[in-house]
Design a protein around this motif. Sequence first.
Motif, mmCIF file in Angstrom:
data_model
loop_
_atom_site.group_PDB
_atom_site.id
_atom_site.type_symbol
_atom_site.label_atom_id
_atom_site.label_comp_id
_atom_site.label_asym_id
_atom_site.label_seq_id
_atom_site.Cartn_x
_atom_site.Cartn_y
_atom_site.Cartn_z
ATOM 1 N N LEU A 123 17.065 8.003 46.938
ATOM 2 C CA LEU A 123 16.295 8.265 45.724
ATOM 3 C C LEU A 123 15.722 6.965 45.169
ATOM 4 O O LEU A 123 14.605 6.943 44.635
ATOM 5 C CB LEU A 123 17.205 8.939 44.693
ATOM 6 C CG LEU A 123 16.537 9.681 43.550
ATOM 7 C CD1 LEU A 123 15.444 10.597 44.058
ATOM 8 C CD2 LEU A 123 17.570 10.483 42.789
ATOM 9 N N VAL A 126 12.420 6.209 46.519
ATOM 10 C CA VAL A 126 11.337 6.945 45.853
ATOM 11 C C VAL A 126 10.898 6.222 44.585
ATOM 12 O O VAL A 126 9.710 6.071 44.305
ATOM 13 C CB VAL A 126 11.798 8.376 45.520
ATOM 14 C CG1 VAL A 126 10.700 9.131 44.799
ATOM 15 C CG2 VAL A 126 12.214 9.100 46.781
ATOM 16 N N LYS A 127 11.896 5.747 43.813
ATOM 17 C CA LYS A 127 11.567 5.035 42.573
ATOM 18 C C LYS A 127 10.809 3.747 42.890
ATOM 19 O O LYS A 127 9.886 3.362 42.171
ATOM 20 C CB LYS A 127 12.850 4.678 41.802
ATOM 21 C CG LYS A 127 13.778 5.822 41.580
ATOM 22 C CD LYS A 127 13.378 6.675 40.408
ATOM 23 C CE LYS A 127 14.244 7.908 40.368
ATOM 24 N NZ LYS A 127 13.911 8.802 39.278
ATOM 25 N N LEU A 130 7.334 4.738 43.547
ATOM 26 C CA LEU A 130 6.659 5.081 42.297
ATOM 27 C C LEU A 130 6.278 3.830 41.516
ATOM 28 O O LEU A 130 5.225 3.772 40.890
ATOM 29 C CB LEU A 130 7.578 5.940 41.423
ATOM 30 C CG LEU A 130 7.530 7.443 41.646
ATOM 31 C CD1 LEU A 130 8.562 8.113 40.764
ATOM 32 C CD2 LEU A 130 6.142 7.979 41.335
ATOM 33 N N ASP A 162 15.455 9.050 35.162
ATOM 34 C CA ASP A 162 14.424 9.868 34.535
ATOM 35 C C ASP A 162 14.606 9.920 33.022
ATOM 36 O O ASP A 162 14.860 10.971 32.438
ATOM 37 C CB ASP A 162 14.443 11.288 35.103
ATOM 38 C CG ASP A 162 13.666 11.360 36.395
ATOM 39 O OD1 ASP A 162 12.496 10.974 36.385
ATOM 40 O OD2 ASP A 162 14.248 11.766 37.408
ATOM 41 N N THR B 58 11.667 13.491 38.773
ATOM 42 C CA THR B 58 11.245 12.746 39.971
ATOM 43 C C THR B 58 12.169 12.981 41.148
ATOM 44 O O THR B 58 11.721 13.026 42.291
ATOM 45 C CB THR B 58 11.198 11.229 39.713
ATOM 46 O OG1 THR B 58 12.311 10.881 38.931
ATOM 47 C CG2 THR B 58 9.921 10.827 39.065
ATOM 48 N N SER B 59 13.483 13.145 40.885
ATOM 49 C CA SER B 59 14.385 13.346 42.017
ATOM 50 C C SER B 59 14.090 14.682 42.693
ATOM 51 O O SER B 59 14.098 14.780 43.919
ATOM 52 C CB SER B 59 15.843 13.269 41.554
ATOM 53 O OG SER B 59 16.075 14.216 40.551
ATOM 54 N N ALA B 62 10.960 14.337 44.634
ATOM 55 C CA ALA B 62 11.211 13.590 45.867
ATOM 56 C C ALA B 62 11.809 14.492 46.931
ATOM 57 O O ALA B 62 11.469 14.395 48.121
ATOM 58 C CB ALA B 62 12.152 12.421 45.578
ATOM 59 N N VAL B 94 4.356 11.439 42.848
ATOM 60 C CA VAL B 94 5.442 11.231 43.811
ATOM 61 C C VAL B 94 4.895 11.354 45.238
ATOM 62 O O VAL B 94 5.181 10.518 46.101
ATOM 63 C CB VAL B 94 6.593 12.228 43.577
ATOM 64 C CG1 VAL B 94 7.613 12.142 44.691
ATOM 65 C CG2 VAL B 94 7.261 11.958 42.246
#
Lengths: 263, 376
Positions: A123, A126-127, A130, A162, B58-59, B62, B94
């Motif tokens: 995860l 992903v951040k 972003l 988040d 967002t998770s 994803a 995303v």
Amino acid sequence: MTTQTALIEVRDLTNAFGPQVVHQHLDLDVMRGEILGIVGGSGTGKSVLLRSIVGLQRPTAGSVKVFGENLLDLSPEKRSQVERRFGVLFQSGALFSSLTVLENIALPLIEHAGLSRDEAEGLAVVKLALAGLPESAAYKYPDSLSGGMIKRAALARALALDPEIVFLDEPTAGLDPISAAAFDQLILTLRDALGLTVFLVTHDLDTLYTICDRVAVLSQKRVLVAGDLTTVAATKDAWVHDYFHGPRGRAALQASARLTENN
Amino acid sequence: MTSVALRLDTAVTPAQLFVSGDWTLPHYSQLSRDVARMRPQLDAATGVQLAGLQGLDTSGAALLADLLGAERLIDLAATDPSLNPARQALLNSVGSALRTYCQPEKPKARAGLADVLAHIGVFVASLWERIAALLGFIGLVLETLVRGLFSPRRWRVTSLVSNIEQTGLDAVPIVVLLTFMVGAVVAFLGATVLANFGATIYTVNLVAFAFLREFGVLLTAILMAGRTASAFTAQIGSMKANEEIDAIRTLGLNPIELLVLPRVLALLMSLPILTFLAMISGILGGAVVCLLVLNISPTMYLTILQTIEVQHLLVGLVKAPVFAFLIAVIGCLEGFKVSGSAQSVGEHTTSAVVQSIFVVILLDAVAAMFFMEMGW
């Protein structure tokens, strides 16, 4: 975007360090979904205000409510729960220097969201994406990153859980104009995508004109004026006038006007 | 949260995938298992229905990207009518962020044994470099000292005095207390062992010899290595990390003259004085035990002390400046080696303490042999 519910309410705040009074009877509201820019001369207590709101600084008097709760009155568990709902980007990044970038971002995910290490790192990638960091930065340590990358990594960590509010302390200070503009756009995109509320302390006039919905001016130990840019710029105050109508202010205004025309 | 977040309807053609429930961080582990299970069953033709989607962050986005692929997610964000603009923006950001992103490559962890061997190799190779660096630094300090000696305008008296206060005066209580207790312990030891020979009176000589020749200076030096070398490294190291050393250089000033010389000179003056105090205090500790346990009166104790020649005191004291110089130089040098992070300050502080204690004990052992051979 902006609905009229205040996420942060600051009432009658007074902060003093010994004989030096930084804030006196300061009131401020931050509404859900807005990007609020805080400006003020050096030493007017912008960072102190931020620290008071996130609960790092006990105010001498007055109350600060975040999500309707006074952080300093909560029990440690409840306070930790509230703190998970906001993210802070400190002025110099404050990345943990003994952890890699990826571990920095994964840390809150492991500690608070209860993910396994692999899930958290997945995860965290992903951040990273972003926040616009290249893949190659993931396993680097903070001391080998450039200033702009540190800011992005710190933003990715602030956004890890988040949060509903992010506090940004001079996010574009020390960045080159291209990186600074890209960072502004990043904040705007994330606000629209994640419905963030952004509390932005800045000196950067371009940032103010490009992304802020409202601006609050700190002066004379209180919030002198808060409102949209035209209202604030029209305020009859010597400092505000110099700030927004000085050579840099005019240039930023023209630039943002051109930008709006082109769109 | 609904129990099934993903449901594949294969009754219709093309098959339809129904996504429902909260796709948020608290459910991440469960959802990622569902996603891993469902992924092999999907193909490009499968339709995706997002209407049942409740929470999304967002998770969750994803995970959807993981399930459907980033391209598909962007398409979906643009076309699915059940999504509100905020959701569209989220899925789109995303998806776009992940589209061009590949999984970062994890640096390879080395196998256990190879790692150990590599570590030993690096250590041995760096040992010589460290010794060379230390010798070079000593040369630099001595050169700067000699240059500064003849221009009193460049003597940093304020800094020197403040350093003497920190390294000397502030250390007096701990040095005195510690050596007093060790003195008492040595006297106890002497009393027990010498009692077998009926020679308990020689406890006085034991304590006096031990403290004058070895323990006074050694204990003080070890304490200073722990207390002062670490402080020097941390002070100079955090200045280095904060670019203050670079600032000193660009102002045309000499960091050795400004930072190192006052510290080295301060310790050079403090350590001999502290050593002398340590000797006195240790002998006092012995005297107390002799009085209480062996009934040797202070007068008697002093009379026996007077029979001990002064050269033993000198043998002890002469080592003090050498130790002081090395401890201060190692502390300062490690400070200069700090690079950037807080982690590095910690590593070099540890290294400074270990090195200076090692050097002190090594030199003391060599000196002991030398003095014995010389018959001093």
